[in-house]
Write a protein that holds these residues in place. Structure first.
Motif, PDB file in Angstrom:
ATOM      1  N   LEU A 134       0.842  -1.202   0.000  1.00 48.84           N
ATOM      2  CA  LEU A 134       0.000   0.000   0.000  1.00 48.84           C
ATOM      3  C   LEU A 134       0.876   1.251   0.000  1.00 48.84           C
ATOM      4  O   LEU A 134       0.615   2.209  -0.735  1.00 48.84           O
ATOM      5  N   LEU A 135       1.942   1.212   0.807  1.00 46.48           N
ATOM      6  CA  LEU A 135       2.868   2.346   0.872  1.00 46.48           C
ATOM      7  C   LEU A 135       3.502   2.585  -0.495  1.00 46.48           C
ATOM      8  O   LEU A 135       3.597   3.717  -0.963  1.00 46.48           O
ATOM      9  N   SER A 137       2.279   1.944  -3.347  1.00 45.25           N
ATOM     10  CA  SER A 137       1.350   2.478  -4.336  1.00 45.25           C
ATOM     11  C   SER A 137       0.950   3.911  -4.016  1.00 45.25           C
ATOM     12  O   SER A 137       0.346   4.567  -4.853  1.00 45.25           O
ATOM     13  N   SER A 138       1.271   4.401  -2.811  1.00 44.42           N
ATOM     14  CA  SER A 138       0.800   5.739  -2.476  1.00 44.42           C
ATOM     15  C   SER A 138       1.893   6.792  -2.529  1.00 44.42           C
ATOM     16  O   SER A 138       1.693   7.901  -2.058  1.00 44.42           O
ATOM     17  N   LYS A 140       4.178   8.870  -5.290  1.00 39.22           N
ATOM     18  CA  LYS A 140       4.251   9.064  -6.735  1.00 39.22           C
ATOM     19  C   LYS A 140       5.677   9.138  -7.245  1.00 39.22           C
ATOM     20  O   LYS A 140       6.033   8.487  -8.215  1.00 39.22           O
ATOM     21  N   LYS A 145       9.681   6.712  -3.654  1.00 39.00           N
ATOM     22  CA  LYS A 145       8.969   5.449  -3.429  1.00 39.00           C
ATOM     23  C   LYS A 145       9.959   4.333  -3.093  1.00 39.00           C
ATOM     24  O   LYS A 145       9.782   3.615  -2.104  1.00 39.00           O
TER      25      LYS A 145
ATOM     26  N   ALA C 154       4.043  10.279   1.926  1.00 33.77           N
ATOM     27  CA  ALA C 154       3.097   9.483   1.149  1.00 33.77           C
ATOM     28  C   ALA C 154       1.752  10.186   1.042  1.00 33.77           C
ATOM     29  O   ALA C 154       1.475  11.154   1.750  1.00 33.77           O
ATOM     30  N   GLU C 155       0.918   9.679   0.135  1.00 35.07           N
ATOM     31  CA  GLU C 155      -0.455  10.170   0.070  1.00 35.07           C
ATOM     32  C   GLU C 155      -1.333   9.316   0.987  1.00 35.07           C
ATOM     33  O   GLU C 155      -0.872   8.344   1.553  1.00 35.07           O
ATOM     34  N   PHE C 156      -2.606   9.638   1.084  1.00 34.93           N
ATOM     35  CA  PHE C 156      -3.569   8.910   1.923  1.00 34.93           C
ATOM     36  C   PHE C 156      -3.023   8.716   3.339  1.00 34.93           C
ATOM     37  O   PHE C 156      -3.005   7.614   3.872  1.00 34.93           O
ATOM     38  N   LYS C 157      -2.510   9.799   3.937  1.00 37.69           N
ATOM     39  CA  LYS C 157      -1.831   9.673   5.224  1.00 37.69           C
ATOM     40  C   LYS C 157      -2.723   9.070   6.292  1.00 37.69           C
ATOM     41  O   LYS C 157      -2.308   8.206   7.056  1.00 37.69           O
ATOM     42  N   LEU C 160      -3.012   5.328   5.835  1.00 37.05           N
ATOM     43  CA  LEU C 160      -1.760   4.576   5.921  1.00 37.05           C
ATOM     44  C   LEU C 160      -1.255   4.444   7.346  1.00 37.05           C
ATOM     45  O   LEU C 160      -0.729   3.402   7.724  1.00 37.05           O
TER      46      LEU C 160
END
Lengths: 231, 208, 220
Positions: A134-135, A137-138, A140, A145, C154-157, C160
């Protein structure tokens, strides 16, 4: 790699046959007869499949952590691909270990799920590597990454060493080797007949070779995906 | 004598080429302007020169009298003024300056009061940055950059958000950079700024 | 070393000015305890349940409040300003101590709330309880700080953070619950040293590896 591919399929086929076919008798007279293990009887055959899958999932995660470390020190993208590949195989095998373990638990301990420390620790591995993917994929930016998922993989690897190797021995549980349990289990306790030992270790070898082949396969597809700019 | 040398810098973001084969050499009393369209990689180049962003290929060297400056000591040599350099809303202007002074551990740092007076922020010295206008924040960025007496000064859009009085202050600063032995590198799109540069790097449309 | 204190002072000053984190944490602790009380009224809680609840509240308040340390810097884009003045390792260390202080405040306020409202919460072994709180806070913070740095990029903190931190903090939570069990019962056990050693070694390894690898998180 071809040799490993064929060897692993051959060994696993042999293990399936020699794990299921031999009869269980009270006093084994021949090499193809397995002795009765009190409390396990026919159910012990699962040992040839459950333990190797759990073994491979642990190995895969340790290898993944190792490659993440290599990636951070060398910044070679190949190691990032290898770390990701190994983690994905580890995820598959920890699912298999959970399922085979749950089946065994149903017939030996009475229910599919018992909150035994080792059962918790395999779920723990599952969560870690779901989180890892999940990390990935989140984020960019590709360099971030790779770097960040490598750092998380190392932290998670440390945590899983503590969780799977140290903690289950400190807490009371149903698996062999737990705190307070006197026996180390049929394998480490040495109370088992020779032919079971042979099948067991051959099975470990077969599954480990199978893992190596899968890792090679995943790495090669990973490299191709990267070259073709797929994500 | 401080020199900045960049050799064949390339930068890709997710396989998209942002900078392609940029080389530059800057030294004391010598100022460089970087121009180019929006998205041509000006800010990326500035960030690469400060080692905030690692280039995909190519190398950066910072020398102090022909000795290589260690990356961890680099902070003591340069300062940067950029619109993306955000400050703490909860802290006052004076606290920012004292904070930087303490962290950079520079002996001959300028006095924070003098700097605030120079940039006509003295009256707002004890106000929180959260209440500042964007022009005041830009002025404060200059104060923060100058308090450590930097040897290398990197400016990204030097006059953004400033009124004409503020622009004059910045131009005076850019002019006096040579006198004060400062290596000046700035990214801009204003024609007015370009006369303060000895050398021009035009990124054009950027690498595509 | 001096710059570490300067950074820590800045964090505490910012927090003191807004009081955002501390208020939300205290409200969080108080509401959880009150919800517990309303749902049980005068039924008795077992010791195991109380110590589990203690650390569940602690875990979630650590996540909601203290995970913000690096995330806030990234969201307000002030991390660049910090990195221009100091090294990432120094910033990490100051954030770690900031988180430890916050975590101690949380755990102490949970202790106060529990002893005020829960009749079953009686501490027998004070020294061990103090050690449990202290070492538990350090261990939770050592996990929370590095995770905060990871999440900040990261996104969606919001999604996550619980998922990433749960497995890393679970070993700490399990041992902390066991330790709290021991302090809340009148019996003597021989395991408490093992658990404390486990937590100490876990946090030492986490902090050392964080110090080694934190700089890679901010590389672009």
């Amino acid at each position: 790699m071809k040799i490993i591919k064929y060897l692993s399929s051959l060994i696993i086929t042999l293990v399936i046959i020699s794990g299921i076919a031999p009869p269980i008798v009270e006093f084994p007279m021949h090499w193809y007869q397995y002795p009765i293990i009190p409390g396990l009887e026919d159910k012990f055959r699962n040992i040839f499949f459950h333990v190797p899958t759990a073994w491979v999932s642990t190995i895969a995660f340790l290898v993944s952590t190792y490659y993440s470390f290599k990636y951070l020190t060398s910044k070679n993208d190949l190691y990032d691909i290898k770390a990701e590949s190994s983690a994905s195989i580890g995820l598959l095998f920890s699912l298999l270990a959970t399922v085979t373990g749950a089946l065994w638990a149903k017939f030996n301990w009475g229910s599919f799920w018992n909150w035994d420390p080792r059962q918790v620790s395999i779920v723990f591995l599952l969560i870690i590597y779901f989180a890892y993917f999940l990390l990935r994929s989140s984020i960019k930016n590709e360099i971030s990454k790779n770097n960040i998922s490598a750092v998380y993989n190392i932290i998670a690897g440390i945590s899983s060493i503590f969780f799977t190797f140290i903690l289950p021995r400190m807490l009371t549980g149903l698996h062999p080797g737990a705190k307070g349990g006197k026996d180390l289990g049929p394998i480490l306790g040495g109370s088992i007949s020779g032919n079971i030992m042979v099948t067991f270790f051959v099975s470990l070898l077969g599954f480990t070779l199978f893992y190596l082949w899968l890792l090679n396969l995943r790495t090669r597809t990973g490299i191709l995906m990267k070259e073709l700019k797929y994500d | 004598m401080i020199t900045v040398q960049a050799d064949n810098i390339c930068k890709n973001y997710n396989r998209q080429n942002v900078l392609n084969n940029i080389s530059l050499f800057a030294s004391e009393k010598y100022s460089i302007a970087i121009t180019g369209k929006n998205g041509s990689g000006k800010s990326t180049l500035i960030k690469i020169l400060t080692r905030f962003v690692t280039p995909t290929s190519g190398r950066i060297f910072h020398y102090d009298n022909n000795f290589l400056i260690q990356p961890e000591k680099l902070n003591n040599y340069f300062s940067i003024v950029a619109p993306y350099l955000m400050l703490y809303e909860e802290l006052t202007a004076l606290e920012h300056l004292r904070f930087v002074k303490k962290l950079k551990k520079i002996n001959n740092a300028s006095s924070e009061v003098e700097l605030l007076k120079q940039f006509s922020l003295f009256d707002s010295g004890n106000k929180k940055v959260g209440s500042f206008s964007s022009g005041m924040i830009q002025r404060l960025r200059y104060c923060i950059a100058l308090i450590s007496n930097p040897k290398i000064l990197l400016l990204d859009e030097p006059t953004s958000n400033l009124d004409s009085e503020g622009e004059d202050l910045v131009y005076f600063l850019m002019k006096s950079a040579k006198k004060n032995n400062i290596t000046l590198i700035f990214a801009t799109n204003h024609k007015k700024d370009l006369k303060y540069a000895d050398c021009l790097i035009d990124l054009g449309e950027g690498a595509k | 070393m001096k710059s570490f204190f300067t950074l820590l002072y800045k964090d505490l000053l910012c927090e003191f000015r807004t009081k955002h984190a501390i208020y939300s944490l205290l409200v969080f602790v108080l509401t959880t305890v009150l919800v517990l009380l309303f749902s049980i009224l005068d039924k008795d809680f077992s010791v195991e349940l109380i110590s589990s609840l203690f650390w569940i509240v602690s875990f979630f308040s650590t996540m909601t409040g203290l995970s913000r340390s690096f995330v806030l810097e990234e969201e307000k884009h002030t991390i660049m300003f910090l990195r221009l003045q100091s090294s990432v390792t120094n910033i990490y260390l100051s954030k770690l101590f900031y988180t430890i202080i916050g975590s101690l405040i949380i755990n102490i306020s949970i202790t106060i709330a529990f002893s005020l409202f829960l009749s079953g919460f009686i501490i027998y072994n004070y020294t061990l309880f103090a050690l449990t709180i202290l070492i538990g806070s350090i261990a939770l913070s050592s996990a929370a700080t590095i995770l905060s740095a990871i999440i900040s990029r990261a996104e969606f903190k919001g999604l996550l953070f619980p998922l990433l931190s749960f497995p890393i903090m679970l070993p700490i939570l399990i041992t902390s619950v066991q330790l709290t069990n021991i302090t809340l019962t009148n019996f003597t056990f021989e395991n408490e040293l093992n658990y404390l050693q486990f937590q100490l070694s876990y946090s030492t390894v986490l902090i050392t590896s964080s110090l080694m690898f934190v700089k890679y998180i901010f590389e672009e």
